[in-house]
Motif scaffolding. Structure first.
Motif, PDB file in Angstrom:
ATOM      1  N   VAL A 175       0.823  -1.214   0.000  1.00  0.00           N
ATOM      2  CA  VAL A 175       0.000   0.000   0.000  1.00  0.00           C
ATOM      3  C   VAL A 175       0.857   1.263   0.000  1.00  0.00           C
ATOM      4  O   VAL A 175       0.591   2.209  -0.748  1.00  0.00           O
ATOM      5  CB  VAL A 175      -0.948   0.017   1.219  1.00  0.00           C
ATOM      6  CG1 VAL A 175      -1.669   1.362   1.328  1.00  0.00           C
ATOM      7  CG2 VAL A 175      -1.962  -1.106   1.114  1.00  0.00           C
ATOM      8  N   PHE A 176       1.906   1.291   0.816  1.00  0.00           N
ATOM      9  CA  PHE A 176       2.609   2.550   1.081  1.00  0.00           C
ATOM     10  C   PHE A 176       3.994   2.669   0.436  1.00  0.00           C
ATOM     11  O   PHE A 176       4.513   3.775   0.342  1.00  0.00           O
ATOM     12  CB  PHE A 176       2.747   2.764   2.590  1.00  0.00           C
ATOM     13  CG  PHE A 176       1.428   2.910   3.300  1.00  0.00           C
ATOM     14  CD1 PHE A 176       0.746   4.114   3.257  1.00  0.00           C
ATOM     15  CD2 PHE A 176       0.862   1.848   3.986  1.00  0.00           C
ATOM     16  CE1 PHE A 176      -0.485   4.257   3.898  1.00  0.00           C
ATOM     17  CE2 PHE A 176      -0.358   1.979   4.637  1.00  0.00           C
ATOM     18  CZ  PHE A 176      -1.032   3.184   4.585  1.00  0.00           C
ATOM     19  N   GLU A 177       4.596   1.571   0.002  1.00  0.00           N
ATOM     20  CA  GLU A 177       5.937   1.646  -0.569  1.00  0.00           C
ATOM     21  C   GLU A 177       5.890   2.109  -2.020  1.00  0.00           C
ATOM     22  O   GLU A 177       5.116   1.601  -2.823  1.00  0.00           O
ATOM     23  CB  GLU A 177       6.633   0.272  -0.484  1.00  0.00           C
ATOM     24  CG  GLU A 177       8.013   0.232  -1.113  1.00  0.00           C
ATOM     25  CD  GLU A 177       8.960   1.267  -0.529  1.00  0.00           C
ATOM     26  OE1 GLU A 177       9.505   2.062  -1.315  1.00  0.00           O
ATOM     27  OE2 GLU A 177       9.137   1.283   0.701  1.00  0.00           O
ATOM     28  N   LYS A 178       6.732   3.104  -2.356  1.00  0.00           N
ATOM     29  CA  LYS A 178       6.744   3.686  -3.700  1.00  0.00           C
ATOM     30  C   LYS A 178       7.931   3.222  -4.546  1.00  0.00           C
ATOM     31  O   LYS A 178       7.977   3.501  -5.739  1.00  0.00           O
ATOM     32  CB  LYS A 178       6.773   5.212  -3.591  1.00  0.00           C
ATOM     33  CG  LYS A 178       5.602   5.810  -2.818  1.00  0.00           C
ATOM     34  CD  LYS A 178       5.759   7.315  -2.670  1.00  0.00           C
ATOM     35  CE  LYS A 178       4.643   7.914  -1.835  1.00  0.00           C
ATOM     36  NZ  LYS A 178       4.825   9.382  -1.653  1.00  0.00           N
ATOM     37  N   ASP A 179       8.889   2.542  -3.946  1.00  0.00           N
ATOM     38  CA  ASP A 179      10.105   2.169  -4.649  1.00  0.00           C
ATOM     39  C   ASP A 179       9.804   1.196  -5.794  1.00  0.00           C
ATOM     40  O   ASP A 179       9.110   0.187  -5.611  1.00  0.00           O
ATOM     41  CB  ASP A 179      11.089   1.521  -3.672  1.00  0.00           C
ATOM     42  CG  ASP A 179      12.461   1.333  -4.278  1.00  0.00           C
ATOM     43  OD1 ASP A 179      12.634   0.378  -5.058  1.00  0.00           O
ATOM     44  OD2 ASP A 179      13.358   2.147  -3.986  1.00  0.00           O
ATOM     45  N   VAL A 180      10.354   1.492  -6.964  1.00  0.00           N
ATOM     46  CA  VAL A 180      10.109   0.672  -8.154  1.00  0.00           C
ATOM     47  C   VAL A 180      10.628  -0.748  -7.963  1.00  0.00           C
ATOM     48  O   VAL A 180       9.995  -1.726  -8.380  1.00  0.00           O
ATOM     49  CB  VAL A 180      10.767   1.309  -9.398  1.00  0.00           C
ATOM     50  CG1 VAL A 180      10.628   0.396 -10.605  1.00  0.00           C
ATOM     51  CG2 VAL A 180      10.142   2.660  -9.681  1.00  0.00           C
TER      52      VAL A 180
END
Length: 253
Positions: free
Chosen positions: A150-155
């Motif tokens: 839900v919260f992690e943005k790392d590719v």
């Protein structure tokens, strides 16, 4: 009879900090008139503040556009602040209080290329096999995995998520999407752990000033002892702890 002590601040310093906050919140260069409109300051006063902040490198005026942005000095100070305090150092006193209050095991998971990585564990007094130790990577189907989804943005972590999702059947995918939606709203998810039977957990995120995921607090215990709802007093206690830790790193909900 007790007398309430009021904190007396330095007004000029407060005004200067307010200007910095305005430049940070607008997220784009501002011209003198823009800042004046947002602060309602007189031209002469505002010029003095901008000049002083510029001298100390706290703001920068582009000589070509005459627009102001935050300065390099703030980056230096921020990097020093971050280097002085690690996430683990911040969470340890909170974890001790959580364990004392709940008698449950608490772990911290941080981002890695292979998924949530357990970097710190504080065990409850009684022995329980939680299926994880420091260095363990937690699966996407765990409560921690859902928080990271839900919260992690790392590719790179999204690549891990796609690989994990490829192992789900249609029913598991539907359940996973439903859990994600609830987690996005509540900042809380509870699951029966896939690593060990009869063990459940709930997880909450730790976020920074840019709403990036720093890690997740996960509470683990025998299924009957682990809250299933964010409304439970234990859930609320851990959510408040995560909020305070996040605020330390500049998070504002």
């Amino acid at each position: 009879m007790t007398t309430e002590t009021k904190t007396i601040g330095i007004q000029s310093l407060q005004i200067g900090l307010n200007i910095l906050e305005i430049l940070a919140m607008e997220k784009e260069p501002l011209k003198f008139t823009d800042i004046q409109n947002l602060t309602a300051m007189t031209k002469s006063n505002l010029y003095k503040y901008l000049s002083t902040l510029s001298q100390f490198g706290l703001i920068y005026r582009n000589p070509h556009t005459n627009a102001y942005t935050l300065g390099h000095k703030l980056v230096q100070l921020g990097n020093v602040a971050l280097s002085q305090t690690s996430l683990i150092e911040v969470v340890i006193p909170y974890f001790k209080k959580i364990t004392e209050k709940t008698n449950l095991t608490v772990l911290l998971a941080v981002p890695s290329k292979k998924g949530p990585l357990v970097s710190y564990i504080l065990s409850a007094d009684y022995g329980i096999n939680i299926g994880a130790q420091i260095g363990t990577h937690l699966p996407l189907s765990s409560s921690t995995g859902i928080v990271f989804s839900v919260f992690e943005k790392d590719v790179l972590m999204k690549e891990w998520e796609e690989e994990e999702l490829s192992k789900f059947n249609e029913s598991e995918l539907q359940q996973f999407q439903s859990e994600k939606e609830k987690t996005k709203e509540l900042f809380f998810v509870s699951k029966t752990e896939p690593l060990v039977k009869h063990v459940s957990s709930f997880s909450v995120p730790i976020l920074n000033y840019n709403h990036e995921l720093l890690g997740a607090i996960t509470i683990v215990g025998i299924t009957e002892t682990v809250p299933k709802s964010a409304d439970h007093h234990t859930g609320q206690y851990v959510l408040n702890a995560a909020r305070e830790i996040s605020e330390y790193f500049g998070f504002e909900k």
